[in-house]
Enzyme design. Structure first.
Site, PDB file in Angstrom:
ATOM      1  N   LYS A 164     -10.420   3.598   2.589  1.00 30.55           N
ATOM      2  CA  LYS A 164     -11.878   3.387   2.244  1.00 30.55           C
ATOM      3  C   LYS A 164     -12.337   4.816   2.006  1.00 30.55           C
ATOM      4  O   LYS A 164     -13.160   5.117   1.161  1.00 30.55           O
ATOM      5  CB  LYS A 164     -12.622   2.656   3.418  1.00 30.55           C
ATOM      6  CG  LYS A 164     -12.426   1.259   3.331  1.00 30.55           C
ATOM      7  CD  LYS A 164     -13.327   0.560   4.180  1.00 30.55           C
ATOM      8  CE  LYS A 164     -13.384  -0.805   3.940  1.00 30.55           C
ATOM      9  NZ  LYS A 164     -14.281  -1.624   5.052  1.00 30.55           N
ATOM     10  N   LYS A 197      -2.796  -6.864  -2.222  1.00 36.87           N
ATOM     11  CA  LYS A 197      -3.707  -7.889  -1.683  1.00 36.87           C
ATOM     12  C   LYS A 197      -4.758  -8.288  -2.621  1.00 36.87           C
ATOM     13  O   LYS A 197      -5.184  -7.302  -3.243  1.00 36.87           O
ATOM     14  CB  LYS A 197      -3.972  -7.828  -0.106  1.00 36.87           C
ATOM     15  CG  LYS A 197      -5.340  -7.107   0.084  1.00 36.87           C
ATOM     16  CD  LYS A 197      -5.939  -7.399   1.236  1.00 36.87           C
ATOM     17  CE  LYS A 197      -7.245  -6.439   1.449  1.00 36.87           C
ATOM     18  NZ  LYS A 197      -8.121  -6.787   2.562  1.00 36.87           N
ATOM     19  N   LYS A 226     -11.793  -8.324  -2.291  1.00 36.42           N
ATOM     20  CA  LYS A 226     -13.272  -8.572  -2.744  1.00 36.42           C
ATOM     21  C   LYS A 226     -13.621  -7.493  -3.490  1.00 36.42           C
ATOM     22  O   LYS A 226     -14.325  -7.578  -4.554  1.00 36.42           O
ATOM     23  CB  LYS A 226     -14.074  -8.422  -1.364  1.00 36.42           C
ATOM     24  CG  LYS A 226     -13.954  -9.591  -0.645  1.00 36.42           C
ATOM     25  CD  LYS A 226     -15.183  -9.335   0.385  1.00 36.42           C
ATOM     26  CE  LYS A 226     -14.332  -8.808   2.044  1.00 36.42           C
ATOM     27  NZ  LYS A 226     -15.275  -9.178   2.964  1.00 36.42           N
TER      28      LYS A 226
HETATM   29  P1  TYM Z   1     -12.720  -9.018   5.805  1.00 35.62           P
HETATM   30  O1  TYM Z   1     -14.180  -9.339   5.641  1.00 35.62           O
HETATM   31  O2  TYM Z   1     -12.197  -7.760   5.057  1.00 35.62           O
HETATM   32  O3  TYM Z   1     -12.034 -10.382   5.496  1.00 35.62           O
HETATM   33  C1  TYM Z   1     -12.193 -11.437   6.271  1.00 35.62           C
HETATM   34  C2  TYM Z   1     -10.798 -12.131   6.540  1.00 35.62           C
HETATM   35  O4  TYM Z   1     -10.249 -12.575   5.558  1.00 35.62           O
HETATM   36  C3  TYM Z   1      -8.961 -12.036   5.492  1.00 35.62           C
HETATM   37  N1  TYM Z   1      -8.391 -11.703   4.036  1.00 35.62           N
HETATM   38  C4  TYM Z   1      -7.411 -12.087   3.714  1.00 35.62           C
HETATM   39  N2  TYM Z   1      -6.312 -12.971   4.003  1.00 35.62           N
HETATM   40  C5  TYM Z   1      -5.215 -13.281   3.160  1.00 35.62           C
HETATM   41  N3  TYM Z   1      -5.196 -12.740   2.212  1.00 35.62           N
HETATM   42  C6  TYM Z   1      -6.141 -11.848   1.575  1.00 35.62           C
HETATM   43  N4  TYM Z   1      -6.037 -11.301   0.371  1.00 35.62           N
HETATM   44  C7  TYM Z   1      -7.071 -11.669   2.363  1.00 35.62           C
HETATM   45  N5  TYM Z   1      -8.389 -10.616   2.166  1.00 35.62           N
HETATM   46  C8  TYM Z   1      -9.117 -10.805   3.366  1.00 35.62           C
HETATM   47  C9  TYM Z   1      -8.967 -10.929   6.444  1.00 35.62           C
HETATM   48  O5  TYM Z   1      -7.550 -10.638   7.226  1.00 35.62           O
HETATM   49  C10 TYM Z   1      -9.958 -11.358   7.562  1.00 35.62           C
HETATM   50  O6  TYM Z   1      -9.385 -11.797   8.480  1.00 35.62           O
HETATM   51  N6  TYM Z   1     -12.897  -6.352   9.917  1.00 35.62           N
HETATM   52  C11 TYM Z   1     -13.012  -7.760   9.621  1.00 35.62           C
HETATM   53  C12 TYM Z   1     -14.107  -8.545   9.948  1.00 35.62           C
HETATM   54  C13 TYM Z   1     -14.302  -8.316  11.467  1.00 35.62           C
HETATM   55  C14 TYM Z   1     -13.400  -8.934  12.372  1.00 35.62           C
HETATM   56  C15 TYM Z   1     -13.959  -8.716  13.656  1.00 35.62           C
HETATM   57  C16 TYM Z   1     -12.165  -9.853  12.345  1.00 35.62           C
HETATM   58  C17 TYM Z   1     -15.172  -7.676  12.046  1.00 35.62           C
HETATM   59  N7  TYM Z   1     -14.940  -7.857  13.403  1.00 35.62           N
HETATM   60  C18 TYM Z   1     -13.424  -9.097  14.704  1.00 35.62           C
HETATM   61  C19 TYM Z   1     -11.847 -10.380  13.319  1.00 35.62           C
HETATM   62  C20 TYM Z   1     -12.381 -10.125  14.797  1.00 35.62           C
HETATM   63  C21 TYM Z   1     -12.953  -7.485   8.048  1.00 35.62           C
HETATM   64  O7  TYM Z   1     -13.337  -6.723   7.324  1.00 35.62           O
HETATM   65  O8  TYM Z   1     -12.524  -8.630   7.443  1.00 35.62           O
END
Ligand code: TYM
Length: 332
Positions: free
Chosen positions: A114, A196, A199
């Site tokens: 990032k 991967k 978004k």
């Molecule tokens: P975020 O918002 O980027 O993504 C949310 C969830 O989606 C999963 N994910 C994927 N899984 C499979 N293939 C992909 N291409 C893919 N892209 C995203 C992510 O692994 C995630 O599970 N930091 C976290 C949010 C967060 C969080 C937490 C998660 C904040 N606090 C506490 C768990 C526990 C995040 O940015 O996810």
């Protein structure tokens, strides 16, 4: 009766969610909600580590709640809430900051990525992101954290910080385990299956967004990169494109990978890509419709968030108050 385990996860209400988020996260949650006490947050505090347009962030927060509900997460069974509605997250984050080293945060992969992508805005929040995430998880005495593989390092650091606190003071936090799904823990970009699906991908044609209409979904799958060769076989090392499409198909149909392979035995890549696209479009349509219906029910959504914030605060404050006591904060 055996005590139920606690499950925690969250998604940032940023940009458009992709089918990676749906498969890697929300779809699993709907399956898990019956076996655990679940907390599902909308991580708006994490979201602002990258500049957001305020009015859009507000709207995306509601969109996310409507999506959770439209996917079948049941507010009677699970606590759904907005991270900033529970001040304990920021409070615990501050305490955990004092047990976290700058060097280890600088080495985090996502921070490095990032920082490269947002070179003009390498703010402290971006660096502190994993500590806030550790606070999220640890506040609820979480047993399991279902996430995609990209979050592995973050869950690891949450475990390290918890252990460090427990050793420095006395056992306070449960040590959480990450839970990765066998299929769909990493859904890849349709145009570059070595990356991967994200978004914020440079080329939006490689990502299928949950808001994409039927024609767009099918067009993106038609253009998906496959591999040389003819066989439709799961082999991520040598056939990354085909394997990614099989994972997506399997996640959306509930079929195993070998059942998915059998469905396409002897068929060509063109036919295969079209079938996967149609399957995804068919499955997304009812979710989109339900999400739109719920978004019109503002009072209902408001009620879910109010009750979520209340229930989450109660659980979180219990842990925070223990932490404050142990570290020597004078309490009134
Ligand atoms: P975020 O918002 O980027 O993504 C949310 C969830 O989606 C999963 N994910 C994927 N899984 C499979 N293939 C992909 N291409 C893919 N892209 C995203 C992510 O692994 C995630 O599970 N930091 C976290 C949010 C967060 C969080 C937490 C998660 C904040 N606090 C506490 C768990 C526990 C995040 O940015 O996810």
């Amino acid at each position: 009766m055996e005590e139920r385990k606690t499950l925690y996860s969250a998604i940032q209400p940023t940009n458009n969610l992709t089918i990676g988020n749906l498969i890697g996260a929300i779809k699993n949650w709907t399956n898990l909600q019956n076996g655990y006490d679940c907390f599902f947050a909308i991580a708006n505090m994490h979201a602002i580590t990258v500049r957001q347009v305020p009015a859009e962030l507000r709207q995306k927060t509601l969109n996310m709640l409507a999506l959770y509900l439209a996917c079948g997460i049941d507010p009677e069974k699970c606590v759904m809430y907005v991270q900033s509605h529970v001040p304990a997250h920021a409070e615990l984050c501050w305490v955990l900051n004092t047990l976290t080293y700058v060097g280890e945060m600088e080495r985090m992969t996502q921070f490095k990525d990032k920082s490269a992508r947002h070179a003009e805005n390498i703010n402290m929040g971006l660096m502190d992101y994993p500590v806030l995430m550790a606070a999220d998880i640890l506040l609820y005495q979480t047993d399991v954290v279902p996430v995609g593989l990209d979050q592995r390092q973050h869950v690891e650091i949450a475990r390290d910080i918890a252990q460090r606190f427990n050793n420095a003071f006395s056992p306070t936090f449960k040590i959480p385990e990450a839970l990765y799904m066998k299929v769909g823990a990493k859904i890849n970009d349709l145009l570059d299956p070595s990356k991967k699906m994200s978004k914020s991908a440079e080329n939006p044609n490689g990502s299928v967004f949950l808001s994409d209409d039927r024609d767009t979904v099918i067009r993106k799958f038609r253009r998906a990169v496959t591999d040389s060769g003819l066989e439709i076989k799961y082999d991520p090392e040598n056939k990354a494109g085909v394997s990614n499409l099989l994972s997506i198909y399997s996640a959306f149909t509930g079929k195993t990978i070998s059942e998915a392979e059998a469905d396409f035995a002897g068929r060509g890549y063109g036919e295969f890509k079209l079938a996967v696209g149609e399957t995804v479009a068919d499955r997304l349509a009812p979710i989109q419709k339900e999400q739109a219906r719920l978004l019109a029910e503002k009072d209902y959504l408001d009620g879910v968030l109010r009750s979520g914030a209340e229930r989450a605060s109660k659980a979180a404050n219990r842990t925070l108050s223990k932490v404050y006591k142990k570290i020597g904060f004078f309490q009134l």
